[in-house]
Design a protein around this motif. Structure first.
Motif, PDB file in Angstrom:
ATOM      1  N   ALA A  84      -6.892  -0.370   4.714  1.00  0.00           N
ATOM      2  CA  ALA A  84      -6.514  -0.793   6.073  1.00  0.00           C
ATOM      3  C   ALA A  84      -5.407   0.078   6.665  1.00  0.00           C
ATOM      4  O   ALA A  84      -4.793  -0.291   7.657  1.00  0.00           O
ATOM      5  CB  ALA A  84      -6.117  -2.265   6.117  1.00  0.00           C
ATOM      6  N   ALA A  85      -5.163   1.247   6.081  1.00  0.00           N
ATOM      7  CA  ALA A  85      -4.129   2.145   6.619  1.00  0.00           C
ATOM      8  C   ALA A  85      -4.557   2.707   7.964  1.00  0.00           C
ATOM      9  O   ALA A  85      -5.733   3.013   8.186  1.00  0.00           O
ATOM     10  CB  ALA A  85      -3.865   3.288   5.639  1.00  0.00           C
TER      11      ALA A  85
ATOM     12  N   LEU B  94      -1.308  -6.208   7.267  1.00  0.00           N
ATOM     13  CA  LEU B  94      -1.499  -4.762   7.276  1.00  0.00           C
ATOM     14  C   LEU B  94      -2.189  -4.233   6.027  1.00  0.00           C
ATOM     15  O   LEU B  94      -2.706  -3.119   6.049  1.00  0.00           O
ATOM     16  CB  LEU B  94      -0.146  -4.057   7.448  1.00  0.00           C
ATOM     17  CG  LEU B  94       0.628  -4.377   8.727  1.00  0.00           C
ATOM     18  CD1 LEU B  94       1.912  -3.561   8.784  1.00  0.00           C
ATOM     19  CD2 LEU B  94      -0.214  -4.119   9.966  1.00  0.00           C
ATOM     20  N   VAL B  95      -2.183  -4.996   4.946  1.00  0.00           N
ATOM     21  CA  VAL B  95      -2.722  -4.513   3.678  1.00  0.00           C
ATOM     22  C   VAL B  95      -3.881  -5.405   3.244  1.00  0.00           C
ATOM     23  O   VAL B  95      -3.696  -6.599   2.995  1.00  0.00           O
ATOM     24  CB  VAL B  95      -1.639  -4.501   2.576  1.00  0.00           C
ATOM     25  CG1 VAL B  95      -2.215  -3.943   1.274  1.00  0.00           C
ATOM     26  CG2 VAL B  95      -0.419  -3.699   3.015  1.00  0.00           C
ATOM     27  N   THR B  96      -5.079  -4.831   3.170  1.00  0.00           N
ATOM     28  CA  THR B  96      -6.239  -5.548   2.654  1.00  0.00           C
ATOM     29  C   THR B  96      -7.088  -4.584   1.838  1.00  0.00           C
ATOM     30  O   THR B  96      -6.969  -3.355   1.958  1.00  0.00           O
ATOM     31  CB  THR B  96      -7.109  -6.145   3.791  1.00  0.00           C
ATOM     32  OG1 THR B  96      -7.421  -5.118   4.739  1.00  0.00           O
ATOM     33  CG2 THR B  96      -6.383  -7.284   4.484  1.00  0.00           C
ATOM     34  N   ASP B  97      -7.956  -5.133   1.016  1.00  0.00           N
ATOM     35  CA  ASP B  97      -8.850  -4.308   0.213  1.00  0.00           C
ATOM     36  C   ASP B  97     -10.065  -3.962   1.064  1.00  0.00           C
ATOM     37  O   ASP B  97     -11.110  -4.597   0.998  1.00  0.00           O
ATOM     38  CB  ASP B  97      -9.270  -5.038  -1.063  1.00  0.00           C
ATOM     39  CG  ASP B  97     -10.079  -4.135  -1.993  1.00  0.00           C
ATOM     40  OD1 ASP B  97     -10.132  -2.914  -1.736  1.00  0.00           O
ATOM     41  OD2 ASP B  97     -10.652  -4.655  -2.965  1.00  0.00           O
ATOM     42  N   LYS B  98      -9.900  -2.950   1.863  1.00  0.00           N
ATOM     43  CA  LYS B  98     -10.986  -2.425   2.682  1.00  0.00           C
ATOM     44  C   LYS B  98     -10.855  -0.905   2.684  1.00  0.00           C
ATOM     45  O   LYS B  98      -9.947  -0.348   2.066  1.00  0.00           O
ATOM     46  CB  LYS B  98     -10.939  -2.994   4.098  1.00  0.00           C
ATOM     47  CG  LYS B  98      -9.706  -2.622   4.895  1.00  0.00           C
ATOM     48  CD  LYS B  98      -9.613  -3.362   6.216  1.00  0.00           C
ATOM     49  CE  LYS B  98     -10.793  -3.129   7.129  1.00  0.00           C
ATOM     50  NZ  LYS B  98     -10.594  -3.747   8.455  1.00  0.00           N
TER      51      LYS B  98
ATOM     52  N   ARG C 285       0.854  -1.192   0.000  1.00  0.00           N
ATOM     53  CA  ARG C 285       0.000   0.000   0.000  1.00  0.00           C
ATOM     54  C   ARG C 285       0.890   1.242   0.000  1.00  0.00           C
ATOM     55  O   ARG C 285       1.897   1.293   0.709  1.00  0.00           O
ATOM     56  CB  ARG C 285      -0.876  -0.008   1.256  1.00  0.00           C
ATOM     57  CG  ARG C 285      -1.781   1.199   1.431  1.00  0.00           C
ATOM     58  CD  ARG C 285      -2.551   1.107   2.753  1.00  0.00           C
ATOM     59  NE  ARG C 285      -1.677   1.142   3.901  1.00  0.00           N
ATOM     60  CZ  ARG C 285      -1.655   0.226   4.879  1.00  0.00           C
ATOM     61  NH1 ARG C 285      -2.459  -0.801   4.844  1.00  0.00           N
ATOM     62  NH2 ARG C 285      -0.804   0.329   5.880  1.00  0.00           N
ATOM     63  N   ILE C 286       0.515   2.221  -0.827  1.00  0.00           N
ATOM     64  CA  ILE C 286       1.234   3.490  -0.864  1.00  0.00           C
ATOM     65  C   ILE C 286       0.261   4.626  -0.595  1.00  0.00           C
ATOM     66  O   ILE C 286      -0.822   4.680  -1.193  1.00  0.00           O
ATOM     67  CB  ILE C 286       1.918   3.729  -2.223  1.00  0.00           C
ATOM     68  CG1 ILE C 286       2.934   2.625  -2.536  1.00  0.00           C
ATOM     69  CG2 ILE C 286       2.630   5.075  -2.234  1.00  0.00           C
ATOM     70  CD1 ILE C 286       3.649   2.802  -3.862  1.00  0.00           C
ATOM     71  N   LEU C 287       0.638   5.520   0.302  1.00  0.00           N
ATOM     72  CA  LEU C 287      -0.085   6.760   0.540  1.00  0.00           C
ATOM     73  C   LEU C 287       0.774   7.906   0.021  1.00  0.00           C
ATOM     74  O   LEU C 287       1.975   7.968   0.318  1.00  0.00           O
ATOM     75  CB  LEU C 287      -0.362   6.973   2.029  1.00  0.00           C
ATOM     76  CG  LEU C 287      -1.530   6.207   2.655  1.00  0.00           C
ATOM     77  CD1 LEU C 287      -1.284   4.708   2.656  1.00  0.00           C
ATOM     78  CD2 LEU C 287      -1.778   6.697   4.081  1.00  0.00           C
ATOM     79  N   TYR C 288       0.146   8.785  -0.743  1.00  0.00           N
ATOM     80  CA  TYR C 288       0.871   9.912  -1.336  1.00  0.00           C
ATOM     81  C   TYR C 288       0.586  11.193  -0.554  1.00  0.00           C
ATOM     82  O   TYR C 288      -0.530  11.370  -0.029  1.00  0.00           O
ATOM     83  CB  TYR C 288       0.453  10.095  -2.788  1.00  0.00           C
ATOM     84  CG  TYR C 288       0.845   8.939  -3.677  1.00  0.00           C
ATOM     85  CD1 TYR C 288       2.071   8.921  -4.326  1.00  0.00           C
ATOM     86  CD2 TYR C 288      -0.009   7.857  -3.858  1.00  0.00           C
ATOM     87  CE1 TYR C 288       2.436   7.855  -5.145  1.00  0.00           C
ATOM     88  CE2 TYR C 288       0.342   6.789  -4.671  1.00  0.00           C
ATOM     89  CZ  TYR C 288       1.569   6.797  -5.313  1.00  0.00           C
ATOM     90  OH  TYR C 288       1.923   5.727  -6.111  1.00  0.00           O
ATOM     91  N   PRO C 289       1.541  12.105  -0.515  1.00  0.00           N
ATOM     92  CA  PRO C 289       1.306  13.384   0.175  1.00  0.00           C
ATOM     93  C   PRO C 289       0.151  14.155  -0.463  1.00  0.00           C
ATOM     94  O   PRO C 289      -0.125  14.003  -1.664  1.00  0.00           O
ATOM     95  CB  PRO C 289       2.627  14.141   0.002  1.00  0.00           C
ATOM     96  CG  PRO C 289       3.646  13.075  -0.269  1.00  0.00           C
ATOM     97  CD  PRO C 289       2.911  12.001  -1.019  1.00  0.00           C
ATOM     98  N   ASN C 290      -0.513  14.959   0.331  1.00  0.00           N
ATOM     99  CA  ASN C 290      -1.547  15.830  -0.217  1.00  0.00           C
ATOM    100  C   ASN C 290      -0.947  16.733  -1.299  1.00  0.00           C
ATOM    101  O   ASN C 290       0.206  17.155  -1.200  1.00  0.00           O
ATOM    102  CB  ASN C 290      -2.150  16.692   0.890  1.00  0.00           C
ATOM    103  CG  ASN C 290      -3.008  15.871   1.831  1.00  0.00           C
ATOM    104  OD1 ASN C 290      -3.255  14.688   1.602  1.00  0.00           O
ATOM    105  ND2 ASN C 290      -3.488  16.499   2.897  1.00  0.00           N
TER     106      ASN C 290
ATOM    107  N   THR D  54       3.771   0.474   2.907  1.00  0.00           N
ATOM    108  CA  THR D  54       3.656  -0.732   3.733  1.00  0.00           C
ATOM    109  C   THR D  54       3.548  -1.945   2.828  1.00  0.00           C
ATOM    110  O   THR D  54       2.806  -1.919   1.831  1.00  0.00           O
ATOM    111  CB  THR D  54       2.422  -0.650   4.645  1.00  0.00           C
ATOM    112  OG1 THR D  54       2.612   0.390   5.600  1.00  0.00           O
ATOM    113  CG2 THR D  54       2.192  -1.963   5.385  1.00  0.00           C
ATOM    114  N   LEU D  55       4.261  -3.008   3.166  1.00  0.00           N
ATOM    115  CA  LEU D  55       4.234  -4.256   2.397  1.00  0.00           C
ATOM    116  C   LEU D  55       4.110  -5.430   3.354  1.00  0.00           C
ATOM    117  O   LEU D  55       4.771  -5.464   4.401  1.00  0.00           O
ATOM    118  CB  LEU D  55       5.499  -4.371   1.551  1.00  0.00           C
ATOM    119  CG  LEU D  55       5.675  -5.622   0.687  1.00  0.00           C
ATOM    120  CD1 LEU D  55       6.375  -5.262  -0.626  1.00  0.00           C
ATOM    121  CD2 LEU D  55       6.503  -6.687   1.411  1.00  0.00           C
TER     122      LEU D  55
END
Length: 724
Positions: free
Chosen positions: A523-524, A515-519, A488-493, A540-541
């Motif tokens: 799931a962050a 830690l990573v699921t399709d929800k 999962r990757i989160l990008y800055p605003n 997160t991996l």
């Protein structure tokens, strides 16, 4: 098309005027911004209807098929309060909300527990009469209460001993042990590994109480300094470290009619694990999974409940790595000689149908689906239901399996994480799910026409309030080139691909965690969201060794914890470093517990990647960790000296580079503080600087408002070293 829609929805939440999270909301945000839902929903027995609580928890609602699932009030809290006042006049009971532990007895009656100033009460409420019947009463001060099915006897713990109180208030003393280290009836046995969550079990005939007796008097005491007095004191806990003396556990049965106690003849050696304890429906037998200390050989044994005598071993399970029983047997309704057993021995944790002689009747596994939550049977006992992980562990769905044919049917289909259940008739599915683009949807699926009725569809709770970062789910291939990995990757605003951004890698990496699921939010956690809003790319991996991917995915870590895990993490890290917008000179890593072990391992073994790291409650050397978990994955230090040497941080302190902050709870009974203290000492000896922070009153996790302080400290630590 769906991917484009996801990106549009997430990027559209960046509208002008929205704000970032406050540091307080990293802890309290999940409650504050939870998507709308229905609460405590339960199917009503023998009718196509289900109940739930309203959002205020003041009223019990009902929805049924005849009325197209429209909600109507069934009982109010005030109705219940009035009925309680009439039934119980000698105690003060004040309900703040409708009891969330309610259970349906039948279509007209519900049961639940309430507590007054003097007593705890097991209650039956008749809906038609609006009348309360008290099924059971026990004093409020009693701990770990366990009532039998007819509610006429309740076992409880008095210190380390068991007592029973009956419906007339008479007390029976079951055990009288006074030796320090002997504990009866507690669920804190084998350090709560192997799915153990209770220490007492009533037989189906309500007459026999089966219980654990744990003797840990020979286990080394471990001191935890207490700082709450002028002169500090010491609290001792029993902590069996890998390779050292372990506790000795037995199973006893107390007969409430004769007052006699017998011990199950579980045999030698004394250092073994007694797991998946299950009563036979007849109350004549008890089944126990007897696992050796090496955790590579399990026997499912059958014992006579009247004499304690060993009858037979139904089957055995062996492995070159480990066997990990987690679930009690589930006996099939109307067929008392058949039960379901869960195991991953064929690759994935799935169901197997056995008879009570140990004969395998049928494998009930389906493809590579991992059973995560067994939900029980239909009333005829012909079908079983479970939630299973599929799509490489990303999704959760409800499945039905026919016990006679083994045919398995998926009852939910939309991509995502489903929390679903089946009606008594088997005709309807109550389905609540979310995915990356759906915050929450609740629907009833009519299986006959596969038509669905929407009960609730929640909107994005952040719209107009919070500038939500863009979130993507990605897939990589493991370091051995064989296995898909979820990330999962989160990008800055206001992400700009022409700029460079610092990185925070958040990881755990150990067993029984994913830690990573399709929800919703992928799931962050809210701290991840906060850090992305502060200008970080957050990555997160889930490496090999983590949960919900099957036997081979986990067993690769055997005797070398952290090695395959780091190799997989490096796949994701190298991907990040290849991106033009990643500032590879300013990368940080953060993890807790096993994640703390991983973070500190990276700072010594792969010390040229991360400029800063935070290791919370880190395992530094597995020889300081407890037997039950540690020896499963590492064997003993004597059996695996090379593995312990390779995975220890104590001999690698001189390789430390970058800035490392270690955080530890001074009262940690899981990863004792000795881990981090030993590492700090080695850093001193090697001339390496390390930052250290202690939370004096906390155990393995920092909770409550102090958690805000912790997240603030971590964020500022990364800002100090990673932001230019």
């Amino acid at each position: 098309m769906r991917k484009l829609l996801i990106l549009f929805l997430l990027s559209s939440s960046m509208a002008y005027g929205q704000r970032n999270f406050s540091i307080d909301e990293t802890v309290f945000g999940p409650g504050k911004f939870a998507p709308k839902t229905i609460y405590v929903s339960k199917w009503i027995k023998n009718v196509d209807a289900f109940s739930s609580l309203d959002s205020t928890y003041q009223n019990l609602l009902v929805r049924d098929a005849k009325n197209n699932w429209q909600a109507k009030q069934l009982i109010s809290k005030s109705d219940l309060q009035n009925a309680l006042a009439k039934a119980i006049s000698t105690d003060k009971i004040e309900l703040r909300r409708f009891p969330s532990d309610y259970q349906w007895i039948d279509v007209n009656n519900i049961a639940f527990q309430i507590e007054g100033e003097k007593n705890k009460y097991q209650i039956k409420y008749d809906l038609s009469k609006k009348q309360v019947t008290v099924l059971n009463t026990v004093p409020s001060e009693l701990a770990n209460t366990m009532s039998n099915a007819s509610q006429n006897k309740t076992a409880y713990l008095n210190g380390n001993n068991i007592e029973i109180i009956d419906a007339t208030g008479n007390k029976i003393v079951v055990t009288k042990d006074t030796v320090d280290g002997i504990v009866n009836g507690s669920e804190v046995v084998h350090r709560n590994e192997f799915g153990i969550d209770q220490g007492m079990w009533w037989s189906a005939n309500d007459k026999l109480l089966l219980y654990y007796r744990k003797d840990e008097s020979m286990v080394t005491k471990y001191p935890l300094p207490q700082w709450d007095s002028r002169v500090a004191t010491v609290k001792d806990i029993r902590y069996p470290m890998a390779g050292m003396k372990s506790e000795e556990v037995t199973l006893n049965i107390f007969n409430t009619e004769t007052g006699e106690t017998i011990r199950l003849q579980t045999g030698e050696p004394k250092e073994q694990y007694l797991t998946i304890v299950t009563w036979d429906p007849s109350s004549e037998f008890v089944y126990v999974g007897v696992l050796n200390r090496g955790q590579d050989h399990l026997k499912l044994n059958k014992y006579n409940a009247n004499t304690g005598a060993f009858i037979s071993t139904l089957f055995e399970e062996q492995s070159t790595t480990w066997v990990e029983p987690q679930h009690t047997l589930a006996f099939v309704p109307n067929k008392a000689n058949q039960f379901l057993y869960q195991t991953d021995k064929d690759g994935f944790n799935q169901l197997f149908l056995y008879d009570t002689q140990g004969k395998l009747i049928r494998k009930l596994g389906y493809q590579d689906v991992v059973v995560t939550d067994f939900q029980g049977f239909n009333t005829k006992g012909t079908k079983a239901y479970y939630i299973g992980a599929n799509n490489n562990g990303l999704e959760r769905h409800l499945f039905e399996v026919d016990l006679q044919s083994g045919k398995t049917t998926a009852l939910t289909h939309t991509a995502g994480t489903h929390n679903a259940s089946i009606s008594t008739s088997g005709n309807y599915v109550l389905d609540q799910y979310s995915n990356l683009s759906v915050p929450n949807k609740v629907q009833v699926i009519n299986r006959k026409g596969n038509q669905s009725s929407t009960i609730l569809e929640a909107g994005n709770p952040f719209t107009g309030k919070i500038a939500l970062p863009k979130i993507e789910l990605k897939s990589f291939t493991s370091a051995d080139g064989k296995t898909p990995l979820n990330a999962r990757i989160l990008y800055p605003n206001n992400f700009d691909p022409t700029k460079k951004y610092p990185v925070m890698v958040y990881l755990y990496g150990g067993s029984h965690a994913q830690l990573v699921t399709d929800k919703w939010l992928g799931a962050a956690g809210y701290f991840d969201l906060y850090m992305a809003q502060q200008g970080y790319i957050v990555f997160t991996l889930d490496n090999r060794g983590s949960d919900a991917r099957g036997r081979d995915f986990t067993r690769v870590t055997h005797r070398n914890l952290g090695e395959a895990e780091m190799a997989d993490q490096l796949v994701g890290i190298n991907y990040l470093k290849s991106l033009a917008y990643v500032d590879s000179e300013n990368m940080g890593i953060f993890g807790w517990s096993f994640g703390g072990f991983m973070s500190s391992s990276f700072m010594t073994k792969h010390n040229d990647i991360f400029k800063a790291a935070v290791a919370g409650g880190p395992v530094i050397d597995w020889k300081y960790y407890e037997i039950m978990y540690g020896e499963r994955y590492m064997d003993t230090p004597e059996e695996n000296p090379e593995g312990y040497e390779k995975t220890s941080m104590l001999n690698k302190a001189d390789q430390l580079k970058g800035h490392l902050l270690i955080i530890h709870g001074a009262q940690d009974p899981v990863v004792v503080q000795q881990h981090s203290m030993e590492f700090v000492q080695k850093c001193i000896e090697a001339g390496k600087q390390v930052d250290y922070f202690l939370y004096p009153t906390h155990e393995h996790n920092v909770m409550g408002k102090d958690r805000i302080h912790m997240y603030d400290k971590i964020a500022k630590y990364f800002d100090q070293y990673l932001k230019k």
